[in-house]
Design a protein around this motif. Structure first.
Motif, PDB file in Angstrom:
ATOM      1  N   THR A  39       0.837  -1.208   0.000  1.00 37.98           N
ATOM      2  CA  THR A  39       0.000   0.000   0.000  1.00 37.98           C
ATOM      3  C   THR A  39       0.868   1.253   0.000  1.00 37.98           C
ATOM      4  O   THR A  39       0.562   2.228  -0.691  1.00 37.98           O
ATOM      5  CB  THR A  39      -0.932  -0.005   1.231  1.00 37.98           C
ATOM      6  N   ALA A  40       1.959   1.228   0.755  1.00 38.90           N
ATOM      7  CA  ALA A  40       2.874   2.372   0.783  1.00 38.90           C
ATOM      8  C   ALA A  40       3.508   2.586  -0.590  1.00 38.90           C
ATOM      9  O   ALA A  40       3.621   3.725  -1.053  1.00 38.90           O
ATOM     10  CB  ALA A  40       3.959   2.160   1.838  1.00 38.90           C
ATOM     11  N   ALA A  41       3.899   1.505  -1.258  1.00 40.39           N
ATOM     12  CA  ALA A  41       4.474   1.629  -2.604  1.00 40.39           C
ATOM     13  C   ALA A  41       3.453   2.212  -3.566  1.00 40.39           C
ATOM     14  O   ALA A  41       3.780   3.083  -4.396  1.00 40.39           O
ATOM     15  CB  ALA A  41       4.957   0.267  -3.097  1.00 40.39           C
ATOM     16  N   ALA A  42       2.202   1.767  -3.472  1.00 39.38           N
ATOM     17  CA  ALA A  42       1.139   2.317  -4.325  1.00 39.38           C
ATOM     18  C   ALA A  42       0.901   3.794  -4.002  1.00 39.38           C
ATOM     19  O   ALA A  42       0.655   4.600  -4.912  1.00 39.38           O
ATOM     20  CB  ALA A  42      -0.145   1.511  -4.146  1.00 39.38           C
ATOM     21  N   ALA A  43       0.992   4.158  -2.728  1.00 43.00           N
ATOM     22  CA  ALA A  43       0.812   5.563  -2.339  1.00 43.00           C
ATOM     23  C   ALA A  43       1.945   6.424  -2.882  1.00 43.00           C
ATOM     24  O   ALA A  43       1.710   7.539  -3.365  1.00 43.00           O
ATOM     25  CB  ALA A  43       0.721   5.679  -0.821  1.00 43.00           C
ATOM     26  N   TYR A  44       3.188   5.922  -2.806  1.00 46.10           N
ATOM     27  CA  TYR A  44       4.305   6.659  -3.408  1.00 46.10           C
ATOM     28  C   TYR A  44       4.036   6.906  -4.891  1.00 46.10           C
ATOM     29  O   TYR A  44       4.183   8.020  -5.388  1.00 46.10           O
ATOM     30  CB  TYR A  44       5.613   5.872  -3.281  1.00 46.10           C
ATOM     31  N   ALA A  45       3.645   5.843  -5.604  1.00 46.36           N
ATOM     32  CA  ALA A  45       3.390   5.958  -7.041  1.00 46.36           C
ATOM     33  C   ALA A  45       2.232   6.893  -7.322  1.00 46.36           C
ATOM     34  O   ALA A  45       2.283   7.709  -8.255  1.00 46.36           O
ATOM     35  CB  ALA A  45       3.124   4.568  -7.628  1.00 46.36           C
ATOM     36  N   GLY A  46       1.165   6.795  -6.534  1.00 52.99           N
ATOM     37  CA  GLY A  46      -0.006   7.647  -6.746  1.00 52.99           C
ATOM     38  C   GLY A  46       0.289   9.114  -6.523  1.00 52.99           C
ATOM     39  O   GLY A  46      -0.121   9.973  -7.307  1.00 52.99           O
ATOM     40  N   VAL A  47       1.007   9.421  -5.448  1.00 57.31           N
ATOM     41  CA  VAL A  47       1.348  10.821  -5.169  1.00 57.31           C
ATOM     42  C   VAL A  47       2.300  11.347  -6.234  1.00 57.31           C
ATOM     43  O   VAL A  47       2.147  12.476  -6.707  1.00 57.31           O
ATOM     44  CB  VAL A  47       1.961  10.966  -3.760  1.00 57.31           C
ATOM     45  N   PHE A  48       3.248  10.522  -6.658  1.00 59.45           N
ATOM     46  CA  PHE A  48       4.189  10.937  -7.702  1.00 59.45           C
ATOM     47  C   PHE A  48       3.436  11.254  -8.997  1.00 59.45           C
ATOM     48  O   PHE A  48       3.657  12.303  -9.621  1.00 59.45           O
ATOM     49  CB  PHE A  48       5.233   9.844  -7.924  1.00 59.45           C
ATOM     50  N   ALA A  49       2.533  10.361  -9.403  1.00 55.47           N
ATOM     51  CA  ALA A  49       1.761  10.583 -10.630  1.00 55.47           C
ATOM     52  C   ALA A  49       0.872  11.816 -10.504  1.00 55.47           C
ATOM     53  O   ALA A  49       0.780  12.630 -11.434  1.00 55.47           O
ATOM     54  CB  ALA A  49       0.919   9.345 -10.949  1.00 55.47           C
ATOM     55  N   ALA A  50       0.216  11.975  -9.367  1.00 51.59           N
ATOM     56  CA  ALA A  50      -0.632  13.149  -9.162  1.00 51.59           C
ATOM     57  C   ALA A  50       0.200  14.427  -9.204  1.00 51.59           C
ATOM     58  O   ALA A  50      -0.235  15.443  -9.772  1.00 51.59           O
ATOM     59  CB  ALA A  50      -1.368  13.042  -7.831  1.00 51.59           C
ATOM     60  N   PHE A  51       1.382  14.369  -8.638  1.00 47.04           N
ATOM     61  CA  PHE A  51       2.265  15.538  -8.651  1.00 47.04           C
ATOM     62  C   PHE A  51       2.625  15.903 -10.090  1.00 47.04           C
ATOM     63  O   PHE A  51       2.574  17.070 -10.469  1.00 47.04           O
ATOM     64  CB  PHE A  51       3.534  15.245  -7.846  1.00 47.04           C
ATOM     65  N   ILE A  52       2.970  14.908 -10.885  1.00 46.11           N
ATOM     66  CA  ILE A  52       3.390  15.166 -12.269  1.00 46.11           C
ATOM     67  C   ILE A  52       2.237  15.760 -13.091  1.00 46.11           C
ATOM     68  O   ILE A  52       2.429  16.693 -13.861  1.00 46.11           O
ATOM     69  CB  ILE A  52       3.880  13.854 -12.924  1.00 46.11           C
ATOM     70  N   PHE A  53       1.034  15.194 -12.931  1.00 47.35           N
ATOM     71  CA  PHE A  53      -0.071  15.583 -13.808  1.00 47.35           C
ATOM     72  C   PHE A  53      -0.943  16.711 -13.268  1.00 47.35           C
ATOM     73  O   PHE A  53      -1.631  17.370 -14.050  1.00 47.35           O
ATOM     74  CB  PHE A  53      -0.950  14.361 -14.111  1.00 47.35           C
ATOM     75  N   VAL A  54      -0.935  16.974 -11.980  1.00 51.15           N
ATOM     76  CA  VAL A  54      -1.882  17.929 -11.408  1.00 51.15           C
ATOM     77  C   VAL A  54      -1.204  19.108 -10.718  1.00 51.15           C
ATOM     78  O   VAL A  54      -1.768  20.199 -10.679  1.00 51.15           O
ATOM     79  CB  VAL A  54      -2.828  17.203 -10.408  1.00 51.15           C
ATOM     80  N   GLU A  55      -0.028  18.912 -10.171  1.00 50.61           N
ATOM     81  CA  GLU A  55       0.606  19.930  -9.331  1.00 50.61           C
ATOM     82  C   GLU A  55       0.804  21.250 -10.052  1.00 50.61           C
ATOM     83  O   GLU A  55       1.224  21.308 -11.210  1.00 50.61           O
ATOM     84  CB  GLU A  55       1.962  19.427  -8.829  1.00 50.61           C
ATOM     85  N   THR A  56       0.471  22.303  -9.346  1.00 53.34           N
ATOM     86  CA  THR A  56       0.770  23.671  -9.756  1.00 53.34           C
ATOM     87  C   THR A  56       1.431  24.344  -8.561  1.00 53.34           C
ATOM     88  O   THR A  56       1.262  23.884  -7.426  1.00 53.34           O
ATOM     89  CB  THR A  56      -0.511  24.445 -10.147  1.00 53.34           C
ATOM     90  N   PRO A  57       2.187  25.405  -8.776  1.00 54.26           N
ATOM     91  CA  PRO A  57       2.829  26.065  -7.635  1.00 54.26           C
ATOM     92  C   PRO A  57       1.799  26.468  -6.577  1.00 54.26           C
ATOM     93  O   PRO A  57       0.778  27.084  -6.874  1.00 54.26           O
ATOM     94  CB  PRO A  57       3.491  27.294  -8.257  1.00 54.26           C
TER      95      PRO A  57
END
Length: 188
Positions: A51-69
């Protein structure tokens, strides 16, 4: 009751890390509390780490596709750090924090909406420190809690005066031997 006396080691370098008090049962030889895991506990630990590995991947993907300053998705990396620390120890909790900081740095570099000049700043250093400290502290307290629970289980199965196994320990050992289906001898 009779006074509790003991000749066992009680210093900081004793087998129980200085936590042995008079009247406690001696530690079992060759059995470290963290290594005595049931199959269910090991399975739960693997599930939490997955679950932690999936959370790392999910947050990383969300950061790449959604993050704004200013959005702050990097704060969600605390979730996998805490998950790893809860089922391991302080060292792996700290490593989970360092890994999260590296993942955050990589995500900043790969995200087109966040300027790459914000990658190596004092804020990233502060994030590294906070991620690592959170992982270390949670890992320490979770590891310490597991040790204390194991001590409590051990003490619950022993007579406080003699340190010998009590009726509860006898019943548990008998139930384990009966459940194994292997022949055994019981001498009373």
């Amino acid at each position: 009751p009779a006074p509790r006396t003991s000749k066992r080691a009680t210093g900081p370098f004793s087998p129980r890390g200085g936590m042995t008090r008079s009247g406690e049962a001696p530690p079992r030889l060759g059995m470290h509390p963290l290594r005595v895991l049931s199959a269910a506990t090991a399975l739960n630990r693997r599930a939490v780490l997955a679950t932690a590995a999936a959370a790392y991947a999910g947050v990383f993907a969300a950061f790449i596709f959604v993050e704004t300053p200013g959005l702050g998705l990097g704060h969600f990396l605390y979730i996998p750090i805490c998950l790893v620390a809860l089922v391991t120890n302080e060292m792996l909790g700290a490593l989970a924090g360092v890994f999260a900081a590296g993942l955050y740095l990589l995500a900043i570099e790969l995200t087109p909406r966040v300027p790459a000049t914000t990658a190596i700043t004092s804020a990233t250093g502060i994030r590294l420190v906070t991620y690592t400290v959170v992982g270390t502290l949670i890992g320490f307290y979770a590891s310490r809690n597991r040790q204390l629970v194991e001590r409590l289980r051990d003490n619950a199965g022993r007579d406080f005066l003699t340190g010998l196994g009590n009726a509860r320990a006898f019943d548990e050992a008998l139930a384990r031997n009966c459940a194994s289906g292997k022949p055994f001898a019981l001498i009373l």
